[in-house]
Design an enzyme around this catalytic site. Sequence first.
Site, short mmCIF file in Angstrom:
data_model
loop_
_atom_site.label_atom_id
_atom_site.label_comp_id
_atom_site.label_asym_id
_atom_site.label_seq_id
_atom_site.Cartn_x
_atom_site.Cartn_y
_atom_site.Cartn_z
N HIS A 245 48.18 -4.73 75.78
CA HIS A 245 47.51 -5.82 75.22
C HIS A 245 47.36 -5.94 74.03
CE1 HIS A 245 45.38 -9.28 75.12
NE2 HIS A 245 46.39 -9.88 75.01
N ASP B 184 52.01 -12.03 73.61
CA ASP B 184 50.73 -12.05 74.15
C ASP B 184 50.41 -13.86 73.81
OD1 ASP B 184 47.74 -11.78 73.85
OD2 ASP B 184 48.11 -10.95 72.16
N MET C 26 60.43 -11.77 59.51
CA MET C 26 60.53 -10.62 58.26
C MET C 26 60.40 -12.40 57.43
SD MET C 26 62.12 -8.33 55.81
CE MET C 26 61.21 -6.68 56.23
N TYR D 190 56.00 -5.05 56.00
CA TYR D 190 55.94 -3.55 55.71
C TYR D 190 54.79 -2.49 56.42
CZ TYR D 190 60.48 -2.76 53.55
OH TYR D 190 61.57 -3.56 53.44
#
Length: 152
Positions: free
Chosen positions: A22, A69, A79, A118
């Site tokens: 998790h 989640d 992105m 990144y």
Amino acid sequence: MLKNINPALNADVLHALRSMGHGDTLVVSDTNFPTDSVARQTVIGRPLSIANVSATEAVAAILSVLPLDTPLQNSAGRMEVMGAPDEVTDVQREVQAEIDRAEGKPCPMYGIERFAFYDLAKKAYCVITTGETRFYGCFLFTKGVIPPASSH
């Protein structure tokens, strides 16, 4: 081949997904992402691959077994397009539809600036590269939990 498991999920990817806990994150990347150099800094320490499929197909396969989640936390990120952070590309729209389908409700992705992406990717559990050739086909997912079966 395994029953009820998407054939795109190879042994290495399944092992990584099952080993994550998790709050661990994973990256699904396109073919232009610096997968090798980034993946060397992840928990797994090497790149994983779901070859010859689009990012959309890879995400659909991953989300068939991976819980995201809760909506209280950012669980799916994309992105951002450089210079146009609010632009959502075709591949990102397709992946958003797969997320919503897997979760059974709208779960909007959040944007992550390219260089911040990144940095987050280097801290991920793993990086899974796909055959996606469209630009900005890079996503970050946070693993959720599977609640215990109710005992009746």
